[in-house]
Design a protein around this motif. Structure first.
Motif, short mmCIF file in Angstrom:
data_model
loop_
_atom_site.label_atom_id
_atom_site.label_comp_id
_atom_site.label_asym_id
_atom_site.label_seq_id
_atom_site.Cartn_x
_atom_site.Cartn_y
_atom_site.Cartn_z
N ALA A 64 0.61 -31.29 -46.90
CA ALA A 64 -0.33 -30.66 -46.28
C ALA A 64 -1.57 -31.14 -46.18
O ALA A 64 -2.13 -30.94 -45.03
N ARG A 65 -2.13 -31.87 -46.96
CA ARG A 65 -3.48 -32.38 -46.99
C ARG A 65 -3.54 -33.74 -46.29
O ARG A 65 -4.36 -34.00 -45.31
N ALA A 66 -2.35 -34.44 -46.19
CA ALA A 66 -2.22 -35.52 -45.40
C ALA A 66 -2.09 -35.56 -43.94
O ALA A 66 -2.32 -36.39 -43.32
N ASN A 67 -1.40 -34.56 -43.43
CA ASN A 67 -1.41 -34.28 -42.04
C ASN A 67 -2.27 -33.56 -41.37
O ASN A 67 -2.44 -32.41 -41.62
N ASP A 68 -3.15 -34.27 -40.54
CA ASP A 68 -4.25 -33.42 -39.96
C ASP A 68 -3.90 -33.19 -38.54
O ASP A 68 -5.00 -32.83 -37.69
N GLY A 69 -2.66 -33.42 -38.11
CA GLY A 69 -2.44 -33.00 -36.51
C GLY A 69 -2.55 -34.12 -35.75
O GLY A 69 -2.31 -34.16 -34.34
N TYR A 70 -2.73 -35.43 -36.23
CA TYR A 70 -2.87 -36.56 -35.45
C TYR A 70 -2.17 -37.74 -35.92
O TYR A 70 -2.14 -37.99 -37.16
N PRO A 71 -1.17 -38.38 -35.13
CA PRO A 71 -0.95 -37.96 -33.89
C PRO A 71 -0.02 -36.84 -33.72
O PRO A 71 0.78 -36.48 -34.63
N PRO A 72 0.14 -36.56 -32.39
CA PRO A 72 1.08 -35.41 -32.18
C PRO A 72 2.50 -36.11 -32.27
O PRO A 72 2.61 -37.03 -32.16
N TYR A 73 3.52 -35.18 -32.55
CA TYR A 73 4.95 -35.74 -32.89
C TYR A 73 5.74 -34.55 -32.34
O TYR A 73 5.66 -33.43 -32.28
N ASP A 74 7.01 -35.03 -31.94
CA ASP A 74 8.28 -34.00 -31.66
C ASP A 74 9.50 -34.56 -32.69
O ASP A 74 9.43 -35.59 -33.21
#
Length: 141
Positions: free
Chosen positions: A26-36
């Motif tokens: 949860a801390r490592a993923n800041d929303g960049y880059p977007p993914y599918d």
């Protein structure tokens, strides 16, 4: 009042270490880059296949790293800052990222491809073996 952790007993036994892994992700993923994440069509008896596609425009193959660490798929991107050029405006910054995906036990990474600014990582989820184990009951003396 104490707060109950999501993976705390008595609901799930033996998953205590996963609680810290989930917090780290949860801390490592800041929303960049977007993914599918998409489920690919199954063909015959093949295992279920998934594809993670990340939008990594501006990154070359040498600036990307995909690794499997235990049951975590880690995707990193590192762009070098470009000092050359006489910019009137600079809106595209060199950016680093790390995106972590927690994989279920038995997931297999089939490969990764980079095409048109999209990094696609194919995964297979084999059908779990149905094992039934009989537990003998002994009488207490």
């Amino acid at each position: 009042m104490s707060r109950m952790k999501p993976l705390a007993p008595p609901l799930l036994l033996g998953f205590e270490s996963n609680d810290s892994i989930l917090a780290q992700i949860a801390r490592a993923n800041d929303g960049y880059p977007p993914y599918d994440i998409e489920r690919l069509r199954e063909v015959g008896d093949d295992p279920e296949r998934l594809r993670i596609t990340l939008a990594v425009a501006g990154f070359s193959e040498s600036e990307l790293d995909v690794s499997l660490q235990a049951n975590r798929l880690v995707v990193r991107g590192r762009q070098a800052e470009r000092a050359d050029g006489d910019f009137l405006f600079r809106g595209i910054a060199a950016r680093q990222f790390q995106r972590v995906f927690l994989l279920a036990e038995g997931m297999d990474v089939l490969g990764a491809t980079l095409k048109n600014g999209l990094l696609s990582i194919d995964l297979a989820r084999p059908e779990p073996a149905q094992v039934v184990k009989k537990i003998n009951i002994s009488t207490a003396q």
